[in-house]
Scaffold this motif. Sequence first.
Motif, PDB file in Angstrom:
ATOM      1  N   TYR A  98       0.816  -1.212   0.000  1.00 57.05           N
ATOM      2  CA  TYR A  98       0.000   0.000   0.000  1.00 57.05           C
ATOM      3  C   TYR A  98       0.854   1.269   0.000  1.00 57.05           C
ATOM      4  N   LYS A  99       2.013   1.248   0.660  1.00 57.16           N
ATOM      5  CA  LYS A  99       2.869   2.427   0.682  1.00 57.16           C
ATOM      6  C   LYS A  99       3.354   2.790  -0.718  1.00 57.16           C
ATOM      7  N   ILE A 100       3.636   1.771  -1.515  1.00 59.57           N
ATOM      8  CA  ILE A 100       4.068   2.009  -2.903  1.00 59.57           C
ATOM      9  C   ILE A 100       2.904   2.575  -3.710  1.00 59.57           C
ATOM     10  N   ILE A 101       1.701   2.038  -3.457  1.00 59.05           N
ATOM     11  CA  ILE A 101       0.502   2.542  -4.127  1.00 59.05           C
ATOM     12  C   ILE A 101       0.325   4.033  -3.824  1.00 59.05           C
ATOM     13  N   GLU A 102       0.511   4.411  -2.557  1.00 59.86           N
ATOM     14  CA  GLU A 102       0.377   5.816  -2.160  1.00 59.86           C
ATOM     15  C   GLU A 102       1.382   6.698  -2.908  1.00 59.86           C
ATOM     16  N   GLU A 103       2.624   6.218  -3.042  1.00 61.90           N
ATOM     17  CA  GLU A 103       3.662   6.995  -3.723  1.00 61.90           C
ATOM     18  C   GLU A 103       3.327   7.174  -5.199  1.00 61.90           C
ATOM     19  N   ILE A 104       2.884   6.097  -5.850  1.00 56.97           N
ATOM     20  CA  ILE A 104       2.533   6.181  -7.273  1.00 56.97           C
ATOM     21  C   ILE A 104       1.389   7.168  -7.482  1.00 56.97           C
ATOM     22  N   PHE A 105       0.355   7.081  -6.623  1.00 57.22           N
ATOM     23  CA  PHE A 105      -0.805   7.971  -6.749  1.00 57.22           C
ATOM     24  C   PHE A 105      -0.383   9.434  -6.594  1.00 57.22           C
ATOM     25  N   LYS A 106       0.447   9.724  -5.596  1.00 55.22           N
ATOM     26  CA  LYS A 106       0.862  11.106  -5.363  1.00 55.22           C
ATOM     27  C   LYS A 106       1.704  11.636  -6.518  1.00 55.22           C
ATOM     28  N   ASP A 107       2.612  10.799  -7.045  1.00 60.07           N
ATOM     29  CA  ASP A 107       3.436  11.207  -8.184  1.00 60.07           C
ATOM     30  C   ASP A 107       2.587  11.495  -9.417  1.00 60.07           C
ATOM     31  N   GLU A 108       1.526  10.706  -9.625  1.00 66.47           N
ATOM     32  CA  GLU A 108       0.717  10.825 -10.835  1.00 66.47           C
ATOM     33  C   GLU A 108      -0.339  11.920 -10.733  1.00 66.47           C
ATOM     34  N   VAL A 109      -1.070  11.954  -9.614  1.00 68.79           N
ATOM     35  CA  VAL A 109      -2.215  12.865  -9.476  1.00 68.79           C
ATOM     36  C   VAL A 109      -1.810  14.191  -8.814  1.00 68.79           C
ATOM     37  N   LEU A 220     -27.703  -0.926 -21.069  1.00 68.78           N
ATOM     38  CA  LEU A 220     -26.252  -1.106 -21.090  1.00 68.78           C
ATOM     39  C   LEU A 220     -25.598  -0.011 -20.252  1.00 68.78           C
ATOM     40  N   PHE A 221     -24.571  -0.390 -19.491  1.00 71.68           N
ATOM     41  CA  PHE A 221     -23.906   0.569 -18.602  1.00 71.68           C
ATOM     42  C   PHE A 221     -22.405   0.537 -18.830  1.00 71.68           C
ATOM     43  N   ILE A 222     -21.835   1.722 -19.062  1.00 71.55           N
ATOM     44  CA  ILE A 222     -20.374   1.883 -19.165  1.00 71.55           C
ATOM     45  C   ILE A 222     -19.935   2.802 -18.030  1.00 71.55           C
ATOM     46  N   PRO A 223     -19.035   2.354 -17.150  1.00 74.79           N
ATOM     47  CA  PRO A 223     -18.591   3.237 -16.050  1.00 74.79           C
ATOM     48  C   PRO A 223     -17.838   4.454 -16.578  1.00 74.79           C
ATOM     49  N   ALA A 224     -18.208   5.620 -16.078  1.00 69.63           N
ATOM     50  CA  ALA A 224     -17.555   6.859 -16.517  1.00 69.63           C
ATOM     51  C   ALA A 224     -16.304   7.128 -15.694  1.00 69.63           C
ATOM     52  N   PRO A 225     -15.240   7.623 -16.322  1.00 65.77           N
ATOM     53  CA  PRO A 225     -14.020   7.962 -15.564  1.00 65.77           C
ATOM     54  C   PRO A 225     -14.183   9.293 -14.821  1.00 65.77           C
ATOM     55  N   ILE A 226     -13.485   9.440 -13.715  1.00 64.62           N
ATOM     56  CA  ILE A 226     -13.414  10.706 -12.978  1.00 64.62           C
ATOM     57  C   ILE A 226     -12.090  11.345 -13.384  1.00 64.62           C
ATOM     58  N   MET A 227     -12.150  12.231 -14.378  1.00 66.62           N
ATOM     59  CA  MET A 227     -10.930  12.689 -15.050  1.00 66.62           C
ATOM     60  C   MET A 227      -9.971  13.439 -14.131  1.00 66.62           C
ATOM     61  N   ASP A 228     -10.475  14.098 -13.082  1.00 60.45           N
ATOM     62  CA  ASP A 228      -9.593  14.830 -12.176  1.00 60.45           C
ATOM     63  C   ASP A 228      -8.643  13.903 -11.413  1.00 60.45           C
ATOM     64  N   TYR A 229      -8.993  12.619 -11.371  1.00 63.73           N
ATOM     65  CA  TYR A 229      -8.173  11.648 -10.644  1.00 63.73           C
ATOM     66  C   TYR A 229      -7.695  10.534 -11.588  1.00 63.73           C
ATOM     67  N   CYS A 230      -7.384  10.929 -12.822  1.00 63.92           N
ATOM     68  CA  CYS A 230      -6.854   9.992 -13.817  1.00 63.92           C
ATOM     69  C   CYS A 230      -5.521  10.503 -14.348  1.00 63.92           C
ATOM     70  N   SER A 231      -4.643   9.568 -14.680  1.00 65.18           N
ATOM     71  CA  SER A 231      -3.367   9.896 -15.317  1.00 65.18           C
ATOM     72  C   SER A 231      -2.947   8.676 -16.136  1.00 65.18           C
ATOM     73  N   SER A 232      -1.738   8.687 -16.635  1.00 64.19           N
ATOM     74  CA  SER A 232      -1.277   7.551 -17.439  1.00 64.19           C
ATOM     75  C   SER A 232      -1.135   6.271 -16.616  1.00 64.19           C
TER      76      SER A 232
END
Length: 553
Positions: A98-109, A220-232
């Motif tokens: 989880y600590k690595i996940i936190e680092e990746i999220f902060k670097d990206e978002v 039919l349902f397609i989940p919409a992205p939350i663009m403010d919290y998306c990156s590569s």
Amino acid sequence: MGILPDQYDKYVRFFKFMMKYWNSDVFTFPDGGVPSSDKADASAEFDHTPEELTEDLKKMGPTYVKLGQLLSTRPDLLPPQFMEALATLQDDVDEVDYKIIEEIFKDEVGMRISKAYKFFDPKPMASASIGQVHKAIMHSGETVAVKIQRPGIRKRFIEDLDTLMDISEKAESVSEVARNFGVHNVIEELRYILLKELDYTLEAQNLITLKENLKDFKLLFIPAPIMDYCSSRVLTMEFVEGGKITKVSPLKLMDLDLVPLVDDLIKGYLKQIIIDGIAHADPHPGNVYLTPENKIALMDAGMVARFSNEMQETVLKLIIGLSNYDSRRVSELLLSISEYDEQKVDVALFKKNIERKIQESENQKAKDLQTGRILIEINQMAAKQNIHIPVDLNILGKILLNLDQIVAYLTPDYDMQQTMKKYVQKLMQKKMKEDLKPSNFMELFLEMKDLTENLPFRINKFSENLANNKIRVKVDTIDEDKFTGAFQKVANRITAGLIIAALIIGAAMLVQIPSSFTVFGYPAFAFVLFIIAALIGMYLLYQILFKDANKGK
């Protein structure tokens, strides 16, 4: 690219794998048909089982897992039971700390997870080769799914892909088998797909596009992205409640009206393929969910299939041909878009095999017809005769085969062929209306304007060259004397026609001039000109109707 020390292990693992399967009948199954759906019986026909192949690919690493998933869309390379096993191939990977996940999220978002979300579950819901998915709650109270890419996975994929590209290129230079199966093209396609899948911003855009294109299909349902919290490397999207559609209990299915659901699923996919030109490419049962609102949700838009305008029209014609059991039309369509050596391929045999396959399907009950399976069988027959059908149709066959399986589970008596036939007709009308849009008319108008502006000059130039005897006609493989004679006859008749026209015009002008010599009240000279024109015209008419007709027999 040379074999570097740190790549040695990759090459060794690859060559061990190839030595095991290179001469295996898994990749050279004999009849090109689709064996029995009974996996136990079908697997006994081969020297390796589908489970064995999937396990070997897992041991090779995540890049080869993706290669296996790609092979599951290539019926020209593998038997169906192996394709089915590879379609559900997943990595057995450990979850990322989880600590690595936190680092990746902060670097990206650019912010901490605790600030972005009201709640974030540190325990992943799912963990795959590229990334893992966590459940979270936004500060607005909306539940979302957050997909975060594994650290270092991009570098590992690129290194493995470079190795595979190098090996496949060398393999094609020394092996005719590798060339026939287009091994390098397969790896190149894998590279293209993986590099797209590694960029979550593209997946977010795919979700937006698919959601917009399918907005008229209420079930039919397609989940919409939350663009403010998306990156590569981070993708946040609407959370989908429910479960895999093929895991829904039979008791619950009995309480639902499933026909409208299946209607929307089939029609939605046909619209994606034929009208939109972009389709969710992997509707295997694991990616299709039934929500608590009794809607069908399409998951994982990382891989989409794109169809050009020409391919959309071809698919439309192909489905109509299959629905009408028109084997001649189907075979002509397939040959027109395929690559093959006319000197080496027995086209007549291919057409005969297509005719037999379609005749077999014509004798089946409507509910037993499977368009996806028919397309896959046709792809296999073509591959066996070295006819290379575009990959688009391989993907189409795989999509329809997956839909066949879902429909068979939900509504075994559903007539999918009839639904496709009726809806395709509506799509054809819609496509024709779209072709009449103002932009197309403007293009046509500009073409006509160009033609109108240049036509007088071109006619003058042609007539000038004709008068100066500068027209030259070059024709190969025919009798020049006969052609010259025929051309001379045409020229003579054109000249005679011009003379008749001149006589008639001259006679009409002379009629206006008073004369003491008349015949039936008309000036004699004008009357003679009319008679001459009539005689020449009757002679020409006789030559055309009787002489030419007899020569043509």
